[in-house]
Design a protein around this motif. Structure first.
Motif, PDB file in Angstrom:
ATOM      1  N   TYR A 191       0.819  -1.162   0.041  1.00 41.91           N
ATOM      2  CA  TYR A 191       0.130  -0.152  -0.029  1.00 41.91           C
ATOM      3  C   TYR A 191       0.834   1.231   0.015  1.00 41.91           C
ATOM      4  CZ  TYR A 191      -3.446   3.278   1.436  1.00 41.91           C
ATOM      5  OH  TYR A 191      -4.410   4.447   1.453  1.00 41.91           O
ATOM      6  N   PHE A 192       0.424   2.047  -1.037  1.00 39.65           N
ATOM      7  CA  PHE A 192       1.407   3.458  -1.166  1.00 39.65           C
ATOM      8  C   PHE A 192       0.590   4.543  -0.657  1.00 39.65           C
ATOM      9  CE2 PHE A 192       3.946   6.469  -4.048  1.00 39.65           C
ATOM     10  CZ  PHE A 192       5.027   6.442  -3.174  1.00 39.65           C
ATOM     11  N   PRO A 193       0.665   5.104   0.360  1.00 37.75           N
ATOM     12  CA  PRO A 193      -0.194   6.270   0.898  1.00 37.75           C
ATOM     13  C   PRO A 193      -0.279   7.208  -0.246  1.00 37.75           C
ATOM     14  CG  PRO A 193       1.014   5.488   2.570  1.00 37.75           C
ATOM     15  CD  PRO A 193       1.335   4.780   1.381  1.00 37.75           C
ATOM     16  N   PRO A 194       0.856   7.968  -0.689  1.00 42.51           N
ATOM     17  CA  PRO A 194       0.526   9.141  -1.958  1.00 42.51           C
ATOM     18  C   PRO A 194      -0.260   8.906  -2.878  1.00 42.51           C
ATOM     19  CG  PRO A 194       2.909   8.707  -1.038  1.00 42.51           C
ATOM     20  CD  PRO A 194       2.005   7.574  -0.829  1.00 42.51           C
ATOM     21  N   LEU A 195      -0.837   7.405  -3.237  1.00 43.22           N
ATOM     22  CA  LEU A 195      -1.524   7.197  -4.339  1.00 43.22           C
ATOM     23  C   LEU A 195      -2.860   6.630  -3.769  1.00 43.22           C
ATOM     24  CD1 LEU A 195       0.932   6.078  -7.144  1.00 43.22           C
ATOM     25  CD2 LEU A 195      -0.056   8.199  -6.614  1.00 43.22           C
ATOM     26  N   ARG A 196      -2.984   6.321  -2.538  1.00 43.88           N
ATOM     27  CA  ARG A 196      -4.113   5.729  -1.795  1.00 43.88           C
ATOM     28  C   ARG A 196      -4.341   4.270  -2.272  1.00 43.88           C
ATOM     29  NH1 ARG A 196      -8.606   8.133  -2.584  1.00 43.88           N
ATOM     30  NH2 ARG A 196      -8.030   9.226  -4.211  1.00 43.88           N
ATOM     31  N   GLY A 197      -3.425   3.492  -2.604  1.00 49.66           N
ATOM     32  CA  GLY A 197      -3.795   2.367  -3.325  1.00 49.66           C
ATOM     33  C   GLY A 197      -2.517   1.252  -3.226  1.00 49.66           C
ATOM     34  N   ILE A 198      -2.856   0.140  -3.750  1.00 47.07           N
ATOM     35  CA  ILE A 198      -1.776  -1.028  -3.705  1.00 47.07           C
ATOM     36  C   ILE A 198      -1.104  -0.729  -5.082  1.00 47.07           C
ATOM     37  CG2 ILE A 198      -1.212  -3.555  -3.547  1.00 47.07           C
ATOM     38  CD1 ILE A 198      -3.896  -3.617  -1.690  1.00 47.07           C
ATOM     39  N   ILE A 199       0.258  -0.934  -5.037  1.00 47.51           N
ATOM     40  CA  ILE A 199       1.062  -0.727  -6.289  1.00 47.51           C
ATOM     41  C   ILE A 199       0.930  -2.273  -7.094  1.00 47.51           C
ATOM     42  CG2 ILE A 199       3.061  -0.166  -7.331  1.00 47.51           C
ATOM     43  CD1 ILE A 199       1.638   2.306  -6.280  1.00 47.51           C
ATOM     44  N   LEU A 200       0.419  -2.308  -8.046  1.00 47.12           N
ATOM     45  CA  LEU A 200       0.487  -3.629  -8.789  1.00 47.12           C
ATOM     46  C   LEU A 200       1.972  -3.606  -9.843  1.00 47.12           C
ATOM     47  CD1 LEU A 200      -3.311  -4.259  -9.856  1.00 47.12           C
ATOM     48  CD2 LEU A 200      -1.958  -5.126  -7.965  1.00 47.12           C
ATOM     49  N   SER A 201       1.969  -2.549 -10.368  1.00 50.02           N
ATOM     50  CA  SER A 201       3.269  -2.494 -11.252  1.00 50.02           C
ATOM     51  C   SER A 201       3.571  -0.962 -11.544  1.00 50.02           C
ATOM     52  CB  SER A 201       2.849  -3.202 -12.592  1.00 50.02           C
ATOM     53  OG  SER A 201       1.960  -2.694 -13.437  1.00 50.02           O
ATOM     54  N   TYR A 202       4.725  -1.002 -12.147  1.00 50.84           N
ATOM     55  CA  TYR A 202       5.249   0.494 -12.474  1.00 50.84           C
ATOM     56  C   TYR A 202       5.804   0.273 -13.902  1.00 50.84           C
ATOM     57  CZ  TYR A 202       9.866  -0.747 -10.968  1.00 50.84           C
ATOM     58  OH  TYR A 202      11.373  -1.126 -11.063  1.00 50.84           O
ATOM     59  N   SER A 203       6.000   1.410 -14.724  1.00 53.91           N
ATOM     60  CA  SER A 203       6.682   1.612 -15.943  1.00 53.91           C
ATOM     61  C   SER A 203       7.030   2.953 -16.247  1.00 53.91           C
ATOM     62  CB  SER A 203       5.657   1.011 -16.936  1.00 53.91           C
ATOM     63  OG  SER A 203       4.326   1.737 -17.000  1.00 53.91           O
ATOM     64  N   ASN A 204       7.738   3.200 -17.282  1.00 52.02           N
ATOM     65  CA  ASN A 204       8.060   4.519 -17.841  1.00 52.02           C
ATOM     66  C   ASN A 204       8.528   5.481 -16.753  1.00 52.02           C
ATOM     67  OD1 ASN A 204       8.323   6.169 -19.894  1.00 52.02           O
ATOM     68  ND2 ASN A 204       6.201   7.087 -19.690  1.00 52.02           N
TER      69      ASN A 204
ATOM     70  N   THR B 194      17.411  12.979  -7.080  1.00 54.74           N
ATOM     71  CA  THR B 194      16.943  13.603  -8.366  1.00 54.74           C
ATOM     72  C   THR B 194      15.275  13.402  -8.439  1.00 54.74           C
ATOM     73  OG1 THR B 194      17.156  13.178 -10.832  1.00 54.74           O
ATOM     74  CG2 THR B 194      17.247  11.079  -9.286  1.00 54.74           C
ATOM     75  N   TRP B 195      14.519  14.196  -9.334  1.00 61.35           N
ATOM     76  CA  TRP B 195      13.310  13.971  -9.332  1.00 61.35           C
ATOM     77  C   TRP B 195      13.059  13.142 -10.537  1.00 61.35           C
ATOM     78  CZ3 TRP B 195       9.309  15.515  -6.593  1.00 61.35           C
ATOM     79  CH2 TRP B 195       9.479  16.572  -5.342  1.00 61.35           C
ATOM     80  N   VAL B 196      12.108  12.161 -10.395  1.00 60.83           N
ATOM     81  CA  VAL B 196      11.844  11.279 -11.468  1.00 60.83           C
ATOM     82  C   VAL B 196      10.370  11.117 -11.666  1.00 60.83           C
ATOM     83  CG1 VAL B 196      13.883   9.709 -11.332  1.00 60.83           C
ATOM     84  CG2 VAL B 196      11.698   9.110  -9.861  1.00 60.83           C
ATOM     85  N   THR B 197       9.743  10.854 -12.806  1.00 54.50           N
ATOM     86  CA  THR B 197       8.447  10.604 -12.945  1.00 54.50           C
ATOM     87  C   THR B 197       8.158   8.980 -13.384  1.00 54.50           C
ATOM     88  OG1 THR B 197       8.092  12.748 -13.706  1.00 54.50           O
ATOM     89  CG2 THR B 197       6.356  11.496 -14.333  1.00 54.50           C
ATOM     90  N   VAL B 198       7.074   8.734 -12.838  1.00 49.43           N
ATOM     91  CA  VAL B 198       6.791   7.100 -12.875  1.00 49.43           C
ATOM     92  C   VAL B 198       5.180   6.937 -13.140  1.00 49.43           C
ATOM     93  CG1 VAL B 198       7.177   4.697 -12.069  1.00 49.43           C
ATOM     94  CG2 VAL B 198       8.634   6.638 -11.156  1.00 49.43           C
ATOM     95  N   ASP B 199       5.135   6.043 -13.930  1.00 53.71           N
ATOM     96  CA  ASP B 199       3.660   5.642 -14.185  1.00 53.71           C
ATOM     97  C   ASP B 199       3.380   4.494 -13.304  1.00 53.71           C
ATOM     98  OD1 ASP B 199       3.326   7.794 -16.122  1.00 53.71           O
ATOM     99  OD2 ASP B 199       3.875   6.222 -17.881  1.00 53.71           O
TER     100      ASP B 199
END
Length: 202
Positions: A40-53, A72-77
């Motif tokens: 569970y990842f509080p900033p996104l209020r849900g369970i992370i199933l996967s990430y990409s990009n 460093t700052w990164v952006t993730v989907d």
């Protein structure tokens, strides 16, 4: 149509281990992103199933004071699973008793249905005549031991994949608790409390 699945993009400010300075992608994934999967990842209020990009928002990283880590700052989907009250999920029946039914949602997360949220028309059977458990994997060969189970109002033993309505969803890190209902609506009658759980008058 409400769905518990959400594709969300967010920015994160992350440290890069000096050990992996030549390979910052590896540090970011192995140290920070991989551990988030199925938690569970509080900033996104849900369970992370996967990430990409995964991509950098700036051309370099910054050093702070005497820290050996570069930031460093990164952006993730992220693909996020966020069940909410009233949503209908599907789960494999993996445990049955007179007091509750247990299900496995997405073959990963446990959900529990209390006796009072099991339809009144269902009947508990201590022994199921002619019952054979549903196989969930192709390599399962042994039949399950019959420890009893529920029979629905049409005379079918409850097994395999069933639908439940979410009543509550609580999560913290890897600890995830889902409580649900097998009633079609909150107005439907459920099972009466077990005899041993009924309040006793003095």
């Amino acid at each position: 149509m409400h769905t518990p699945f959400h594709q969300l993009t967010t920015a994160l400010y992350l440290p890069i281990s000096p050990l992996y300075s030549p390979y910052p992608w590896y540090s970011l994934e192995s140290d920070h992103l991989d551990p988030l999967v199925l938690t569970y990842f509080p900033p996104l209020r849900g369970i992370i199933l996967s990430y990409s990009n995964l991509r950098f928002k700036q051309p370099g990283a910054l050093l702070h004071s005497d820290s050996p880590f570069a930031y460093t700052w990164v952006t993730v989907d992220f693909l996020v699973w966020r069940p909410e009250r009233g949503m209908v999920l599907e789960g494999w029946v993996n445990l049955q008793s007179e007091s509750h039914v247990g299900l496995l949602v997405l073959n990963t997360f446990n959900a529990s249905v209390r006796r009072e949220r099991i339809p009144a028309g269902w009947k508990w059977c201590a022994k199921r005549v002619g019952w054979k458990g549903a196989k969930r994997r192709l390599d399962e060969e042994d039949e399950e031991e019959d420890t009893g189970g529920w029979m629905d109002s049409r005379g079918n033993y409850v097994d395999g994949l069933v639908k439940l309505r979410v009543e509550s969803f609580k999560a913290s890190g890897h600890i995830i608790a889902i409580e649900g209902s097998l009633l079609e609506s909150d107005h439907d009658a459920g099972q009466p409390p077990a005899a041993g759980n009924e309040a006793r008058s003095l």
